[in-house]
Write a protein that holds these residues in place. Structure first.
Motif, PDB file in Angstrom:
ATOM      1  N   HIS A  20       2.007   4.974   0.399  1.00 40.40           N
ATOM      2  CA  HIS A  20       1.729   6.215   1.129  1.00 40.40           C
ATOM      3  C   HIS A  20       2.734   7.312   0.798  1.00 40.40           C
ATOM      4  O   HIS A  20       2.610   8.428   1.320  1.00 40.40           O
ATOM      5  N   ARG A  77       4.672  12.630   0.987  1.00 39.92           N
ATOM      6  CA  ARG A  77       4.026  11.592   1.793  1.00 39.92           C
ATOM      7  C   ARG A  77       2.576  11.939   2.082  1.00 39.92           C
ATOM      8  O   ARG A  77       2.195  13.117   2.091  1.00 39.92           O
ATOM      9  N   SER A  78       1.803  10.911   2.337  1.00 36.70           N
ATOM     10  CA  SER A  78       0.382  11.075   2.628  1.00 36.70           C
ATOM     11  C   SER A  78      -0.018  10.167   3.788  1.00 36.70           C
ATOM     12  O   SER A  78       0.441   9.031   3.875  1.00 36.70           O
ATOM     13  N   LYS A  79      -0.867  10.670   4.661  1.00 35.93           N
ATOM     14  CA  LYS A  79      -1.369   9.842   5.762  1.00 35.93           C
ATOM     15  C   LYS A  79      -2.321   8.764   5.237  1.00 35.93           C
ATOM     16  O   LYS A  79      -2.418   7.683   5.811  1.00 35.93           O
ATOM     17  N   ARG A  80      -3.027   9.099   4.168  1.00 35.19           N
ATOM     18  CA  ARG A  80      -3.951   8.139   3.566  1.00 35.19           C
ATOM     19  C   ARG A  80      -3.289   7.422   2.404  1.00 35.19           C
ATOM     20  O   ARG A  80      -2.439   7.972   1.723  1.00 35.19           O
ATOM     21  N   MET A  81      -3.709   6.191   2.169  1.00 32.00           N
ATOM     22  CA  MET A  81      -3.141   5.415   1.069  1.00 32.00           C
ATOM     23  C   MET A  81      -3.417   6.106  -0.259  1.00 32.00           C
ATOM     24  O   MET A  81      -4.530   6.571  -0.521  1.00 32.00           O
ATOM     25  N   ARG A 138       0.859  -1.183   0.000  1.00 32.38           N
ATOM     26  CA  ARG A 138       0.000   0.000   0.000  1.00 32.38           C
ATOM     27  C   ARG A 138       0.893   1.230   0.000  1.00 32.38           C
ATOM     28  O   ARG A 138       1.728   1.387   0.886  1.00 32.38           O
ATOM     29  N   ARG A 167       4.661  15.855   4.230  1.00 33.77           N
ATOM     30  CA  ARG A 167       3.499  14.988   4.479  1.00 33.77           C
ATOM     31  C   ARG A 167       2.249  15.790   4.244  1.00 33.77           C
ATOM     32  O   ARG A 167       2.133  16.923   4.663  1.00 33.77           O
TER      33      ARG A 167
END
Length: 430
Positions: free
Chosen positions: A81, A96-100, A79, A429
């Protein structure tokens, strides 16, 4: 068979299927599922034995996920991120992302699962059979409502409608007369790596804007294997091969032996290319349906396959050529109104990317709105076409770039600071 089909078959010693689908990739499996779940008698033909390898990065973005059959469980290997972007190995930056953002799959597992869903819905699968041609007239065709699918060895399969989903070198596409205006060469290696290397890549992909016009490379982690590939315009075979070799070496992966090395041509249809001929429809790669800039094809295969299956059902019910033609035109309209619009925007993006890769790199790594747009497209909450349609700023920016009035590209000294690509741990992020 339905009683009508059984009667037709008894006269010619051949059963007549409602729908025959040629090719059991994502497009064909989706078409077979859509027709079978509607209660029709469906035969799915595949020349290989399943599961089989397919040259493909294996990224499952939001539109792909949303087009899957109900209850389908994605066989995800990772997955994502985080995305590291680099410009021919330089100016790397990780977002970067907190959610997929999207998921990664191995195509043999994914394709096999799609076929099994079609079978559960009632489709009949035959593997190891090659289709040599289809005939809509002549002695092999018992009536005007029937298509003859001729297999290697001379066996003939009869159908009320045929869906061609037999890949980018499609025989069915040739019958329909599919026309192409963009052909690209993708090269890929599946590289097994030790646990420390795999851990460094877990949850993160790399996208490298390449040295050739319109080219880029990728690293997709899938457990203990990295899928590493590049793509560029056909006709640059030697340069594309050098790009892959240099790319792998830059990443420090040259010492690992690939388990698979493969190549594949991707083909985009021209705007005026047909999508049907008589009672025969084409979808997915066979129709030249994929995103021209990224050459992403899984979501286009799943969506066009589902539509082809649904409209093939209607064609199978048509009692004359006029009604069959009407249904085929409706299918073409549905494709062009959705996927065709997305392809149009993708062509514009590719033209800009070919001229100014540094500008796009600077935007996506340095401007939050550009990164947010990338993330939204990856998750499926919008598309390139939707972004241009609903965001006036994006539309104006694309128009300006189309007219080459956006000004000079961002100079290197104002671009993001470089970092080491393999680690690439720093970044922003969402």
């Amino acid at each position: 068979m339905s009683s009508e089909n059984a009667d037709a078959g008894s006269e010619h010693d051949e059963p007549v299927w409602d729908v025959v689908v040629v090719g059991a990739g994502p497009a064909g499996a989706s078409a077979a599922y859509a027709a079978a779940v509607a209660g029709r008698q469906v035969l799915l033909l595949e020349k290989a034995e399943l599961p089989r390898y397919k040259t493909c990065g294996g990224g499952i973005i939001g539109p792909s996920r949303d087009a899957l059959p109900p209850g389908f469980e994605l066989p995800l290997r990772d997955r994502v991120h985080a995305v590291t972007f680099s410009l021919n190995g330089k100016l790397a930056r990780t977002r970067r992302s907190k959610r997929m953002l999207f998921g990664l799959i191995n195509r043999p597992e994914f394709d096999q699962s799609l076929v099994e869903h079609a079978q559960k819905a009632g489709a009949v699968l035959r593997t190891g059979v090659s289709v040599t041609r289809v005939e809509q007239h002549g002695p092999a065709v018992p009536d005007r409502r029937t298509v003859a699918v001729v297999l290697a060895g001379g066996e003939t399969v009869l159908a009320r409608a045929v869906v061609g989903a037999d890949g980018s070198a499609s025989r069915i596409g040739a019958h329909v007369g599919v026309k192409l205006d963009q052909v690209d060469l993708g090269l890929e290696s599946e590289i097994p790596v030790p646990p420390p290397v795999a851990e460094d890549w877990a949850g993160r992909v790399l996208i490298d804007w390449g040295p050739l016009p319109g080219s880029y490379g990728w690293v997709f982690p899938k457990g203990d294997t990295l899928t590493v590939g590049v793509i560029s315009a056909r006709g640059e075979g030697a340069a594309t091969k050098r790009y892959l070799e240099d790319f792998i070496a830059r990443l420090g992966l040259a010492g690992f032996e690939p388990s698979v090395s493969s190549g594949h041509l991707t083909r985009c249809r021209s705007d005026d290319s047909p999508l049907s001929r008589g009672r025969v429809l084409v979808c997915g790669d066979a129709a030249g349906l994929l995103e021209p800039w990224t050459r992403e094809g899984i979501s286009f295969a799943l969506r066009s396959g589902r539509l082809a299956g649904e409209w093939a059902v209607r064609i199978s019910e048509a009692h004359d050529a006029v009604d069959a033609r009407r249904q085929a035109l409706n299918y073409a309209f549905a494709i062009k109104a959705g996927l065709g619009v997305e392809m149009g925007v993708g062509r514009r993006m590719l033209a800009i990317f070919e001229r100014r890769p540094g500008l796009l790199h600077a935007a996506i790594t340095g401007l939050r709105p550009a990164w947010n747009a990338f993330a939204d497209i990856a998750r499926g909450s919008t598309s390139l076409a939707g972004l241009v349609r609903t965001h006036p700023l994006a539309r104006r920016a694309l128009d300006l770039l189309d007219r080459r009035q956006a000004g000079a590209a961002v100079p290197e000294e104002s671009a993001p600071e470089p970092e080491t690509v393999p680690g690439a741990g720093a970044g922003t992020r969402e």
